[in-house]
Design an enzyme around this catalytic site. Sequence first.
Site, PDB file in Angstrom:
ATOM      1  N   GLY A  45       0.847  -1.183   0.000  1.00  0.00           N
ATOM      2  CA  GLY A  45       0.000   0.000   0.000  1.00  0.00           C
ATOM      3  C   GLY A  45       0.887   1.239   0.000  1.00  0.00           C
ATOM      4  N   GLN A  50       3.253   9.973   0.945  1.00  0.00           N
ATOM      5  CA  GLN A  50       4.524   9.270   1.134  1.00  0.00           C
ATOM      6  C   GLN A  50       5.489   9.540  -0.013  1.00  0.00           C
ATOM      7  OE1 GLN A  50       2.597   5.233   2.069  1.00  0.00           O
ATOM      8  NE2 GLN A  50       4.493   5.157   3.228  1.00  0.00           N
ATOM      9  N   CYS A  93       6.024  -0.289   7.387  1.00  0.00           N
ATOM     10  CA  CYS A  93       5.672   0.903   6.629  1.00  0.00           C
ATOM     11  C   CYS A  93       6.862   1.327   5.784  1.00  0.00           C
ATOM     12  CB  CYS A  93       5.288   2.025   7.596  1.00  0.00           C
ATOM     13  SG  CYS A  93       4.872   3.559   6.751  1.00  0.00           S
ATOM     14  N   LEU A  94       6.610   1.651   4.522  1.00  0.00           N
ATOM     15  CA  LEU A  94       7.702   2.046   3.628  1.00  0.00           C
ATOM     16  C   LEU A  94       8.362   3.345   4.078  1.00  0.00           C
ATOM     17  CD1 LEU A  94       6.122   1.226   0.131  1.00  0.00           C
ATOM     18  CD2 LEU A  94       7.677  -0.179   1.489  1.00  0.00           C
ATOM     19  N   HIS A 135      -4.338   1.775   7.651  1.00  0.00           N
ATOM     20  CA  HIS A 135      -2.941   2.237   7.681  1.00  0.00           C
ATOM     21  C   HIS A 135      -2.744   3.405   6.707  1.00  0.00           C
ATOM     22  CE1 HIS A 135       1.550   1.298   7.861  1.00  0.00           C
ATOM     23  NE2 HIS A 135       1.470   2.095   6.807  1.00  0.00           N
ATOM     24  N   GLU A 136      -3.271   3.238   5.485  1.00  0.00           N
ATOM     25  CA  GLU A 136      -3.092   4.293   4.477  1.00  0.00           C
ATOM     26  C   GLU A 136      -3.917   5.535   4.810  1.00  0.00           C
ATOM     27  OE1 GLU A 136      -0.621   3.820   2.691  1.00  0.00           O
ATOM     28  OE2 GLU A 136      -0.477   1.661   2.961  1.00  0.00           O
ATOM     29  N   HIS A 139      -1.978   7.609   7.124  1.00  0.00           N
ATOM     30  CA  HIS A 139      -0.988   8.433   6.410  1.00  0.00           C
ATOM     31  C   HIS A 139      -1.618   9.734   5.923  1.00  0.00           C
ATOM     32  CE1 HIS A 139       2.726   6.239   6.166  1.00  0.00           C
ATOM     33  NE2 HIS A 139       2.142   5.140   5.743  1.00  0.00           N
TER      34      HIS A 139
HETATM   35 ZN    ZN Z   1       2.847   3.227   5.782  1.00  0.00          ZN
END
Ligand code: ZN
Length: 171
Positions: A45, A50, A93-94, A135-136, A139
Amino acid sequence: MAVLDILKYGNPILKEPCDLVKDFSKLPPIIDDMFDSMYEAEGIGLAANQVGINLKLFIVDITHTRETEDTHVFINGTVMKCSKETEYLEEGCLSVPGVNLNIIRPKEITFRYQTIDEKWHQKEFNGLFAKVIQHEMDHLNGILIVDRVTALEKMKHQKKLSELMEISKSK
Ligand code: ZN
């Protein structure tokens, strides 16, 4: 198509809530770049902020599970309803690479969103899909997984977090 830099923990852009998408015509190249960037980083995701784009938009690919066969783009989403029942899942998480945390979230959600054709949808999601959406959405509201755990839990990852903060500062 281009692979964009994924912003890391410590970058102030990640703390800013995103603006609603109004002009859908400019989205296709942005979404292409987001998929390229997510696949390059091996994520499931990715939220627009991000990669430094201030739009309420995220993408999901959990085709490795049997929950869905398609990739998804969610625009201007709102979580309408959450189940009382919650469960823990280890999340990565990226933007916070190297830090996995157990996050408690509602098991099921009702989610209202637009697709790229500007149509509105309201659907129920559960399992991993519901977790990724939450989660997204975090963000897009300026919240990271480290904001979802206790100070003690966060402290266990202080070394890694400080390193990421240094990287973000030097950019
Ligand atoms: Zn993330």
